[in-house]
Design an enzyme around this catalytic site. Structure first.
Site, PDB file in Angstrom:
ATOM      1  N   ARG A  64      48.339  -2.207  -5.843  1.00  0.00           N
ATOM      2  CA  ARG A  64      48.873  -2.155  -4.478  1.00  0.00           C
ATOM      3  C   ARG A  64      50.033  -3.146  -4.300  1.00  0.00           C
ATOM      4  O   ARG A  64      51.022  -2.841  -3.646  1.00  0.00           O
ATOM      5  CB  ARG A  64      47.767  -2.460  -3.457  1.00  0.00           C
ATOM      6  CG  ARG A  64      46.705  -1.372  -3.411  1.00  0.00           C
ATOM      7  CD  ARG A  64      46.030  -1.296  -2.073  1.00  0.00           C
ATOM      8  NE  ARG A  64      46.990  -1.034  -1.009  1.00  0.00           N
ATOM      9  CZ  ARG A  64      46.788  -1.345   0.268  1.00  0.00           C
ATOM     10  NH1 ARG A  64      45.669  -1.925   0.640  1.00  0.00           N
ATOM     11  NH2 ARG A  64      47.703  -1.076   1.181  1.00  0.00           N
ATOM     12  N   GLN A  91      47.626  -5.469  11.481  1.00  0.00           N
ATOM     13  CA  GLN A  91      46.452  -5.204  10.647  1.00  0.00           C
ATOM     14  C   GLN A  91      46.894  -5.076   9.183  1.00  0.00           C
ATOM     15  O   GLN A  91      46.069  -4.955   8.299  1.00  0.00           O
ATOM     16  CB  GLN A  91      45.779  -3.900  11.075  1.00  0.00           C
ATOM     17  CG  GLN A  91      45.215  -3.929  12.476  1.00  0.00           C
ATOM     18  CD  GLN A  91      44.789  -2.538  12.918  1.00  0.00           C
ATOM     19  OE1 GLN A  91      43.679  -2.099  12.664  1.00  0.00           O
ATOM     20  NE2 GLN A  91      45.690  -1.836  13.580  1.00  0.00           N
ATOM     21  N   ASN A  92      48.210  -5.067   8.977  1.00  0.00           N
ATOM     22  CA  ASN A  92      48.718  -4.808   7.625  1.00  0.00           C
ATOM     23  C   ASN A  92      48.663  -6.047   6.750  1.00  0.00           C
ATOM     24  O   ASN A  92      48.885  -7.158   7.215  1.00  0.00           O
ATOM     25  CB  ASN A  92      50.147  -4.272   7.709  1.00  0.00           C
ATOM     26  CG  ASN A  92      50.223  -2.979   8.498  1.00  0.00           C
ATOM     27  OD1 ASN A  92      49.199  -2.333   8.683  1.00  0.00           O
ATOM     28  ND2 ASN A  92      51.392  -2.599   8.952  1.00  0.00           N
ATOM     29  N   ASP A  94      50.527  -6.099   3.897  1.00  0.00           N
ATOM     30  CA  ASP A  94      51.644  -5.924   2.960  1.00  0.00           C
ATOM     31  C   ASP A  94      52.766  -6.940   3.100  1.00  0.00           C
ATOM     32  O   ASP A  94      53.655  -7.010   2.236  1.00  0.00           O
ATOM     33  CB  ASP A  94      52.214  -4.494   3.066  1.00  0.00           C
ATOM     34  CG  ASP A  94      52.676  -4.132   4.488  1.00  0.00           C
ATOM     35  OD1 ASP A  94      52.985  -5.038   5.279  1.00  0.00           O
ATOM     36  OD2 ASP A  94      52.725  -2.915   4.784  1.00  0.00           O
ATOM     37  N   HIS A 109      43.952  -8.875   9.129  1.00  0.00           N
ATOM     38  CA  HIS A 109      43.119  -8.454   7.989  1.00  0.00           C
ATOM     39  C   HIS A 109      43.501  -9.152   6.683  1.00  0.00           C
ATOM     40  O   HIS A 109      43.187  -8.653   5.612  1.00  0.00           O
ATOM     41  CB  HIS A 109      43.192  -6.924   7.828  1.00  0.00           C
ATOM     42  CG  HIS A 109      42.554  -6.186   8.971  1.00  0.00           C
ATOM     43  ND1 HIS A 109      42.745  -4.844   9.212  1.00  0.00           N
ATOM     44  CD2 HIS A 109      41.726  -6.623   9.956  1.00  0.00           C
ATOM     45  CE1 HIS A 109      42.054  -4.476  10.296  1.00  0.00           C
ATOM     46  NE2 HIS A 109      41.444  -5.544  10.764  1.00  0.00           N
ATOM     47  N   CYS A 120      35.239 -23.199  -4.431  1.00  0.00           N
ATOM     48  CA  CYS A 120      35.761 -24.519  -4.023  1.00  0.00           C
ATOM     49  C   CYS A 120      36.636 -24.438  -2.773  1.00  0.00           C
ATOM     50  O   CYS A 120      37.212 -25.438  -2.352  1.00  0.00           O
ATOM     51  CB  CYS A 120      36.502 -25.188  -5.170  1.00  0.00           C
ATOM     52  SG  CYS A 120      38.037 -24.380  -5.611  1.00  0.00           S
ATOM     53  N   GLY A 175      51.554   2.671  15.057  1.00  0.00           N
ATOM     54  CA  GLY A 175      51.049   3.149  13.772  1.00  0.00           C
ATOM     55  C   GLY A 175      49.647   2.724  13.409  1.00  0.00           C
ATOM     56  O   GLY A 175      49.398   2.364  12.259  1.00  0.00           O
ATOM     57  N   THR A 176      48.742   2.809  14.365  1.00  0.00           N
ATOM     58  CA  THR A 176      47.340   2.561  14.003  1.00  0.00           C
ATOM     59  C   THR A 176      46.466   3.699  14.520  1.00  0.00           C
ATOM     60  O   THR A 176      46.698   4.210  15.626  1.00  0.00           O
ATOM     61  CB  THR A 176      46.827   1.195  14.504  1.00  0.00           C
ATOM     62  OG1 THR A 176      45.443   1.063  14.150  1.00  0.00           O
ATOM     63  CG2 THR A 176      46.985   0.997  16.002  1.00  0.00           C
ATOM     64  N   ASN A 201      53.339   6.609  17.775  1.00  0.00           N
ATOM     65  CA  ASN A 201      52.599   7.204  16.659  1.00  0.00           C
ATOM     66  C   ASN A 201      52.938   8.698  16.605  1.00  0.00           C
ATOM     67  O   ASN A 201      52.920   9.361  17.644  1.00  0.00           O
ATOM     68  CB  ASN A 201      51.080   7.016  16.915  1.00  0.00           C
ATOM     69  CG  ASN A 201      50.230   7.240  15.685  1.00  0.00           C
ATOM     70  OD1 ASN A 201      50.512   8.128  14.873  1.00  0.00           O
ATOM     71  ND2 ASN A 201      49.176   6.448  15.546  1.00  0.00           N
TER      72      ASN A 201
HETATM   73  N1  APR Z   1      55.180   5.652  12.457  1.00  0.00           N
HETATM   74  C1  APR Z   1      54.124   5.310  13.260  1.00  0.00           C
HETATM   75  N2  APR Z   1      52.854   5.665  12.999  1.00  0.00           N
HETATM   76  C2  APR Z   1      52.626   6.380  11.887  1.00  0.00           C
HETATM   77  C3  APR Z   1      53.650   6.757  10.992  1.00  0.00           C
HETATM   78  C4  APR Z   1      54.976   6.368  11.320  1.00  0.00           C
HETATM   79  N3  APR Z   1      56.018   6.686  10.546  1.00  0.00           N
HETATM   80  N4  APR Z   1      53.091   7.461   9.968  1.00  0.00           N
HETATM   81  C5  APR Z   1      51.772   7.501  10.205  1.00  0.00           C
HETATM   82  N5  APR Z   1      51.465   6.864  11.364  1.00  0.00           N
HETATM   83  C6  APR Z   1      50.167   6.665  11.993  1.00  0.00           C
HETATM   84  C7  APR Z   1      49.122   7.716  11.700  1.00  0.00           C
HETATM   85  O1  APR Z   1      49.262   8.827  12.577  1.00  0.00           O
HETATM   86  C8  APR Z   1      47.819   6.954  11.939  1.00  0.00           C
HETATM   87  O2  APR Z   1      47.434   7.039  13.303  1.00  0.00           O
HETATM   88  O3  APR Z   1      49.615   5.481  11.455  1.00  0.00           O
HETATM   89  C9  APR Z   1      48.198   5.507  11.610  1.00  0.00           C
HETATM   90  C10 APR Z   1      47.573   4.973  10.343  1.00  0.00           C
HETATM   91  O4  APR Z   1      46.194   4.906  10.503  1.00  0.00           O
HETATM   92  P1  APR Z   1      45.257   4.237   9.383  1.00  0.00           P
HETATM   93  O5  APR Z   1      45.611   4.772   8.049  1.00  0.00           O
HETATM   94  O6  APR Z   1      43.855   4.389   9.835  1.00  0.00           O
HETATM   95  O7  APR Z   1      45.716   2.703   9.401  1.00  0.00           O
HETATM   96  P2  APR Z   1      45.246   1.516  10.350  1.00  0.00           P
HETATM   97  O8  APR Z   1      44.954   1.985  11.722  1.00  0.00           O
HETATM   98  O9  APR Z   1      46.247   0.433  10.199  1.00  0.00           O
HETATM   99  O10 APR Z   1      43.882   1.082   9.648  1.00  0.00           O
HETATM  100  C11 APR Z   1      43.202  -0.038  10.135  1.00  0.00           C
HETATM  101  O11 APR Z   1      41.654   0.160   8.337  1.00  0.00           O
HETATM  102  O12 APR Z   1      40.938   0.362   6.118  1.00  0.00           O
HETATM  103  C12 APR Z   1      41.310  -0.480   7.117  1.00  0.00           C
HETATM  104  O13 APR Z   1      41.834  -2.706   6.761  1.00  0.00           O
HETATM  105  C13 APR Z   1      42.434  -1.433   6.768  1.00  0.00           C
HETATM  106  O14 APR Z   1      43.975  -2.535   8.275  1.00  0.00           O
HETATM  107  C14 APR Z   1      43.396  -1.288   7.928  1.00  0.00           C
HETATM  108  C15 APR Z   1      42.501  -0.745   9.009  1.00  0.00           C
END
Ligand code: APR
Length: 229
Positions: A64, A91-92, A94, A109, A120, A175-176, A201
């Site tokens: 990753r 939450q990212n 990266d 996260h 330690c 984007g969540t 989103n």
């Molecule tokens: N712009 C905005 N949103 C987008 C885009 C984009 N270009 N492409 C995809 N998305 C949206 C998707 O529609 C979806 O709703 O991003 C979201 C991604 O969702 P997840 O994959 O579930 O990611 P996230 O919500 O960040 O996950 C939360 O889950 O596994 C854990 O710890 C991990 O931090 C992560 C947490």
């Protein structure tokens, strides 16, 4: 698109998830090309997996790291970074906001670029493609400093985040999927505290707390949405 002038708000929170980095090329977690489709989190992203096979879990995270290093922040990351005085809660793991120049990013996260020793209590940053070492000087395996499935969030980070969100007057979620707690509760905390709440989103999460939902991709919507001074 109806634009927003952030200078009319006193406290702005950008709250981001995996979709924020999607246009940079970092895969999201859920959905058709999501990480959890190809990799079972019980094998790669929980404490139990690490305890039974640390090398395998570290290898997954090394892949990753390599993939993320091949990606670059996009216009949306840069736009957020260019808005001083705003809060970025992500939450990212990266590090993309920081690479774009955002300061004081709160990583809910954890980070792909931090390792810790649970023996330690040493914590170290390691931004290399390959890990500098897999083991701590004390001999223990180093663990990615990431909140995995089943882990508790850091209490200090949660306290800080809760305070910031409860006192913001505009909350912009980008984007969540809103599927993971406690982050999934942040939009309602913001709304209950009186903030104007926006979701960006392409496939909105379905959360009902948002006053405005903008269906579109972060990299395209963000530069069009804000009036910059
Ligand atoms: N712009 C905005 N949103 C987008 C885009 C984009 N270009 N492409 C995809 N998305 C949206 C998707 O529609 C979806 O709703 O991003 C979201 C991604 O969702 P997840 O994959 O579930 O990611 P996230 O919500 O960040 O996950 C939360 O889950 O596994 C854990 O710890 C991990 O931090 C992560 C947490």
């Amino acid at each position: 698109m109806e634009t927003i002038d952030l200078s009319t708000y006193s406290r702005t929170v950008f709250f981001t998830g995996a979709g924020m980095s999607a246009e940079s090329g970092v895969p999201t977690y859920r959905g058709k090309s999501g990480i959890w489709k190809d990799y079972d989190f019980e094998t790669y992203a929980c404490q139990k997996a690490f305890d039974s096979n640390p090398e395998k879990v570290l290898h997954f995270h090394k892949i990753r790291r390599r993939a993320v290093l091949d990606c670059h922040p996009h216009e949306g990351h840069r736009l957020i970074a260019g808005m001083p005085g705003t809060f970025v809660i992500t939450q990212n793991i990266d590090g993309m906001h920081q690479r774009a120049g955002s300061q004081g990013v709160i990583e809910l996260h954890g980070s792909l670029w931090r390792l810790r020793c649970d023996n330690c209590r040493m914590v170290k940053e390691d931004y290399n493609q390959e890990y500098e070492s897999l083991k701590c000087d004390c001999g223990n395996w180093l663990r990615p400093d990431i909140i995995w499935f089943g882990d508790m969030l850091d209490a200090g980070v949660m306290h800080k985040v809760t305070e910031i969100i409860a006192s913001c007057d505009i909350f912009i979620s980008i984007g969540t999927s809103g599927r993971v707690w406690p982050a999934a509760g942040f939009p309602s905390l913001a709304r209950d505290s009186g903030a104007y709440c926006i979701e960006i989103n392409p496939e909105p999460s379905g959360a009902t707390e948002y006053h405005r939902i903008i269906q579109g991709e972060a990299g395209k919507v963000l530069p069009e949405l804000f009036i910059t001074h």
